[in-house]
Design an enzyme around this catalytic site. Sequence first.
Site, PDB file in Angstrom:
ATOM      1  N   ARG A  61     123.464 -25.889  10.996  1.00  0.00           N
ATOM      2  CA  ARG A  61     122.770 -26.224   9.743  1.00  0.00           C
ATOM      3  C   ARG A  61     122.941 -25.108   8.706  1.00  0.00           C
ATOM      4  O   ARG A  61     123.122 -25.382   7.519  1.00  0.00           O
ATOM      5  CB  ARG A  61     121.287 -26.465  10.031  1.00  0.00           C
ATOM      6  CG  ARG A  61     120.528 -26.936   8.817  1.00  0.00           C
ATOM      7  CD  ARG A  61     119.144 -27.434   9.166  1.00  0.00           C
ATOM      8  NE  ARG A  61     118.484 -27.987   7.999  1.00  0.00           N
ATOM      9  CZ  ARG A  61     117.269 -27.629   7.587  1.00  0.00           C
ATOM     10  NH1 ARG A  61     116.576 -26.731   8.268  1.00  0.00           N
ATOM     11  NH2 ARG A  61     116.746 -28.170   6.514  1.00  0.00           N
ATOM     12  N   HIS A  65     124.208 -25.405   4.765  1.00  0.00           N
ATOM     13  CA  HIS A  65     123.455 -24.909   3.605  1.00  0.00           C
ATOM     14  C   HIS A  65     124.211 -23.804   2.875  1.00  0.00           C
ATOM     15  O   HIS A  65     124.063 -23.638   1.669  1.00  0.00           O
ATOM     16  CB  HIS A  65     122.069 -24.415   4.041  1.00  0.00           C
ATOM     17  CG  HIS A  65     121.099 -25.529   4.298  1.00  0.00           C
ATOM     18  ND1 HIS A  65     119.828 -25.553   3.789  1.00  0.00           N
ATOM     19  CD2 HIS A  65     121.223 -26.671   5.019  1.00  0.00           C
ATOM     20  CE1 HIS A  65     119.205 -26.663   4.169  1.00  0.00           C
ATOM     21  NE2 HIS A  65     120.033 -27.352   4.924  1.00  0.00           N
ATOM     22  N   VAL A  69     126.348 -24.823  -1.205  1.00  0.00           N
ATOM     23  CA  VAL A  69     125.775 -24.127  -2.362  1.00  0.00           C
ATOM     24  C   VAL A  69     126.654 -22.911  -2.643  1.00  0.00           C
ATOM     25  O   VAL A  69     126.720 -21.994  -1.834  1.00  0.00           O
ATOM     26  CB  VAL A  69     124.314 -23.698  -2.092  1.00  0.00           C
ATOM     27  CG1 VAL A  69     123.749 -22.963  -3.301  1.00  0.00           C
ATOM     28  CG2 VAL A  69     123.456 -24.904  -1.731  1.00  0.00           C
ATOM     29  N   ASN A  93     115.398 -24.365   2.292  1.00  0.00           N
ATOM     30  CA  ASN A  93     115.705 -23.275   3.208  1.00  0.00           C
ATOM     31  C   ASN A  93     114.493 -22.813   4.012  1.00  0.00           C
ATOM     32  O   ASN A  93     114.627 -21.965   4.885  1.00  0.00           O
ATOM     33  CB  ASN A  93     116.275 -22.092   2.421  1.00  0.00           C
ATOM     34  CG  ASN A  93     117.677 -22.411   1.907  1.00  0.00           C
ATOM     35  OD1 ASN A  93     118.295 -23.399   2.328  1.00  0.00           O
ATOM     36  ND2 ASN A  93     118.157 -21.591   1.011  1.00  0.00           N
ATOM     37  N   HIS A 189     123.086 -34.401  13.165  1.00  0.00           N
ATOM     38  CA  HIS A 189     121.691 -34.674  13.511  1.00  0.00           C
ATOM     39  C   HIS A 189     121.560 -35.303  14.891  1.00  0.00           C
ATOM     40  O   HIS A 189     120.565 -35.955  15.184  1.00  0.00           O
ATOM     41  CB  HIS A 189     121.029 -35.553  12.437  1.00  0.00           C
ATOM     42  CG  HIS A 189     120.811 -34.829  11.136  1.00  0.00           C
ATOM     43  ND1 HIS A 189     120.534 -35.457   9.953  1.00  0.00           N
ATOM     44  CD2 HIS A 189     120.848 -33.498  10.844  1.00  0.00           C
ATOM     45  CE1 HIS A 189     120.396 -34.558   8.978  1.00  0.00           C
ATOM     46  NE2 HIS A 189     120.598 -33.363   9.496  1.00  0.00           N
ATOM     47  N   THR A 241     119.424 -36.078  24.570  1.00  0.00           N
ATOM     48  CA  THR A 241     120.372 -34.954  24.705  1.00  0.00           C
ATOM     49  C   THR A 241     120.329 -34.106  23.431  1.00  0.00           C
ATOM     50  O   THR A 241     121.263 -34.129  22.626  1.00  0.00           O
ATOM     51  CB  THR A 241     121.805 -35.478  24.943  1.00  0.00           C
ATOM     52  OG1 THR A 241     122.136 -36.434  23.913  1.00  0.00           O
ATOM     53  CG2 THR A 241     121.966 -36.122  26.294  1.00  0.00           C
TER      54      THR A 241
HETATM   55  C1  HEM Z   1     121.807 -35.519   3.033  1.00  0.00           C
HETATM   56  C2  HEM Z   1     122.143 -34.618   3.879  1.00  0.00           C
HETATM   57  C3  HEM Z   1     121.175 -33.932   4.801  1.00  0.00           C
HETATM   58  C4  HEM Z   1     119.819 -33.889   4.763  1.00  0.00           C
HETATM   59  C5  HEM Z   1     118.878 -34.527   3.758  1.00  0.00           C
HETATM   60  C6  HEM Z   1     119.403 -33.098   5.886  1.00  0.00           C
HETATM   61  C7  HEM Z   1     118.097 -32.802   6.188  1.00  0.00           C
HETATM   62  C8  HEM Z   1     117.686 -32.130   7.312  1.00  0.00           C
HETATM   63  C9  HEM Z   1     116.311 -31.894   7.643  1.00  0.00           C
HETATM   64  C10 HEM Z   1     115.108 -32.332   6.803  1.00  0.00           C
HETATM   65  C11 HEM Z   1     116.295 -31.243   8.820  1.00  0.00           C
HETATM   66  C12 HEM Z   1     115.063 -30.799   9.591  1.00  0.00           C
HETATM   67  C13 HEM Z   1     114.542 -29.478   9.075  1.00  0.00           C
HETATM   68  C14 HEM Z   1     113.183 -29.218   9.673  1.00  0.00           C
HETATM   69  O1  HEM Z   1     112.287 -29.999   9.377  1.00  0.00           O
HETATM   70  O2  HEM Z   1     113.030 -28.234  10.435  1.00  0.00           O
HETATM   71  C15 HEM Z   1     117.656 -31.059   9.241  1.00  0.00           C
HETATM   72  C16 HEM Z   1     118.036 -30.433  10.381  1.00  0.00           C
HETATM   73  C17 HEM Z   1     119.336 -30.245  10.754  1.00  0.00           C
HETATM   74  N1  HEM Z   1     120.447 -30.541   9.987  1.00  0.00           N
HETATM   75 FE1  HEM Z   1     120.489 -31.651   8.323  1.00  0.00          FE
HETATM   76  N2  HEM Z   1     120.494 -32.700   6.580  1.00  0.00           N
HETATM   77  C18 HEM Z   1     121.607 -33.170   5.950  1.00  0.00           C
HETATM   78  C19 HEM Z   1     122.909 -32.968   6.312  1.00  0.00           C
HETATM   79  C20 HEM Z   1     123.313 -32.146   7.343  1.00  0.00           C
HETATM   80  C21 HEM Z   1     124.672 -31.770   7.602  1.00  0.00           C
HETATM   81  C22 HEM Z   1     125.875 -32.187   6.767  1.00  0.00           C
HETATM   82  C23 HEM Z   1     124.652 -30.970   8.700  1.00  0.00           C
HETATM   83  C24 HEM Z   1     125.775 -30.274   9.407  1.00  0.00           C
HETATM   84  C25 HEM Z   1     126.999 -30.621   9.419  1.00  0.00           C
HETATM   85  C26 HEM Z   1     123.273 -30.896   9.151  1.00  0.00           C
HETATM   86  C27 HEM Z   1     122.855 -30.243  10.276  1.00  0.00           C
HETATM   87  C28 HEM Z   1     121.549 -30.166  10.693  1.00  0.00           C
HETATM   88  C29 HEM Z   1     121.154 -29.630  11.992  1.00  0.00           C
HETATM   89  C30 HEM Z   1     122.069 -29.164  13.088  1.00  0.00           C
HETATM   90  C31 HEM Z   1     119.753 -29.671  12.021  1.00  0.00           C
HETATM   91  C32 HEM Z   1     118.843 -29.173  13.139  1.00  0.00           C
HETATM   92  C33 HEM Z   1     118.457 -27.747  12.835  1.00  0.00           C
HETATM   93  C34 HEM Z   1     117.570 -27.105  13.871  1.00  0.00           C
HETATM   94  O3  HEM Z   1     117.365 -27.668  14.948  1.00  0.00           O
HETATM   95  O4  HEM Z   1     117.070 -26.008  13.565  1.00  0.00           O
HETATM   96  N3  HEM Z   1     122.496 -31.592   8.290  1.00  0.00           N
HETATM   97  N4  HEM Z   1     118.485 -31.606   8.286  1.00  0.00           N
HETATM   98  C1  LIG Z   2     114.246 -18.646   6.364  1.00  0.00           C
HETATM   99  C2  LIG Z   2     113.695 -18.117   5.108  1.00  0.00           C
HETATM  100  O1  LIG Z   2     114.188 -17.162   4.537  1.00  0.00           O
HETATM  101  N1  LIG Z   2     112.633 -18.736   4.665  1.00  0.00           N
HETATM  102  C3  LIG Z   2     111.951 -18.353   3.439  1.00  0.00           C
HETATM  103  C4  LIG Z   2     112.036 -19.490   2.452  1.00  0.00           C
HETATM  104  O2  LIG Z   2     111.269 -19.200   1.322  1.00  0.00           O
HETATM  105  C5  LIG Z   2     109.891 -18.957   1.556  1.00  0.00           C
HETATM  106  C6  LIG Z   2     109.206 -18.829   0.220  1.00  0.00           C
HETATM  107  O3  LIG Z   2     109.934 -18.044  -0.658  1.00  0.00           O
HETATM  108  C7  LIG Z   2     109.747 -17.722   2.447  1.00  0.00           C
HETATM  109  O4  LIG Z   2     108.361 -17.492   2.729  1.00  0.00           O
HETATM  110  C8  LIG Z   2     110.522 -17.966   3.742  1.00  0.00           C
HETATM  111  O5  LIG Z   2     110.481 -16.809   4.542  1.00  0.00           O
END
Ligand code: HEM
Ligand SMILES: CC(=O)N[C@H]1CO[C@H](CO)[C@@H](O)[C@@H]1O
Length: 319
Positions: A61, A65, A69, A93, A189, A241
């Site tokens: 992820r 990000h 950007v 972030n 995801h 999984t």
């Molecule tokens: C419209 C595009 C996308 C949206 C809106 C989105 C949104 C999100 C959100 C909301 C989460 C959960 C964050 C949380 O609540 O902790 C997440 C997790 C994740 N996203 Fe996306 N995502 C997008 C595209 C992508 C892409 C393109 C990748 C990688 C190629 C990706 C990889 C991941 C991974 C691996 C996680 C799990 C992270 C973890 O377990 O810490 N996402 N994403």
């Molecule tokens: C992972 C990370 O740097 N998170 C930051 C995102 O922004 C908030 C508000 O500025 C910080 O409190 C987090 O530490």
Amino acid sequence: MVSSVVRLLLMVQLLLAMAATDEALDTGYYAATCPDAEAIVRNAMERLHYTDPTLAPAVIRLLFHDCFVRGCDASVLIVPTPRYSSERAAVPNHTLRGFGAVDAVKRALEAACPAAVSCADALALMARDAVALLGGNRYDVALGRRDGTQSNPWEVDLPAPFARLDDVLAYFAARGFSAEETVVLFGAHTVGGAHCSSFRYRLTMPDGAMDETLRCDMLDTCGAADLPLDTDPATFFDPDTPFTVDNNYYAQLMSNRTLLQVDQEAATHPDTAPHVAYYAASPDAFMQRFSEAMAKLSNVGVLEGDAGEVRKVCSRYNN
Ligand code: HEM
Ligand SMILES: CC(=O)N[C@H]1CO[C@H](CO)[C@@H](O)[C@@H]1O
Ligand SMILES: *[C@@H]1O[C@H](CO)[C@@H](O)[C@H](O)[C@H]1NC(C)=O
């Protein structure tokens, strides 16, 4: 006279072509300056993965990000200071993780080859290893990215989980990704998870697109009330999984059992639904395309040649 002008022009053209080749990313970029760079990253990632399997998804992820950007320039890694904010202060972030792992990998690289390997390359290699550690196909990562010297919270325009898929497809297209490639990248995801804050509104205000059993289960897990991030429960995208790159995500989409609204829309949107159905039925094709899409993601908008710098510490600029 004419021929010498032509010769001169040809020479200029050749020099320009050579300069362009010099600056292009190259799998052998560190052959002289840090021949063990890839092994160092891989060893560190293996160690980190065995103590914390949730790290690899977080790193994948982070790459997304970073690369969407300002390009893959490690701008996402800069820690905000009282004087200078950074991308990490922006809302999408807040749930990013894995910064400590990047620092650990970079320390290992600095110990072996000081000031040689950029943070942007380190992160691209880490994400490649993360995919492999989670059972995905290994892919080559060409190297030579330079680290950016700007990181601005107002430039973080990553889509929200409730974004409309039309807008998301346009956003990905602007970075060179087709609808098919976008669907393939969404397949990330299938690993890791989300905090309830990312989808709780779908539980309390049902949109009709989430399987009712999943909705009730998630309501149990999350509760109906918003919680601060540090006490907000998190749950796996693919509970069967959660640490395996596989095509389960697409089957989940087709049975309305996914957490994020924008993901679910991919199952019904005319530009993406056929791809979702295809990858749900074609595990090998997904594995292959996912690695290709990750390799492509790693190359978005990179800085090359003398642009930017090679950071010594990934969380701050050199000066
Ligand atoms: C419209 C595009 C996308 C949206 C809106 C989105 C949104 C999100 C959100 C909301 C989460 C959960 C964050 C949380 O609540 O902790 C997440 C997790 C994740 N996203 Fe996306 N995502 C997008 C595209 C992508 C892409 C393109 C990748 C990688 C190629 C990706 C990889 C991941 C991974 C691996 C996680 C799990 C992270 C973890 O377990 O810490 N996402 N994403
Ligand atoms: C992972 C990370 O740097 N998170 C930051 C995102 O922004 C908030 C508000 O500025 C910080 O409190 C987090 O530490
Ligand atoms: C999924 O939800 C849609 C409505 O958005 C519905 O038409 C469809 O039948 C549902 N599919 C399954 C497998 O539940």
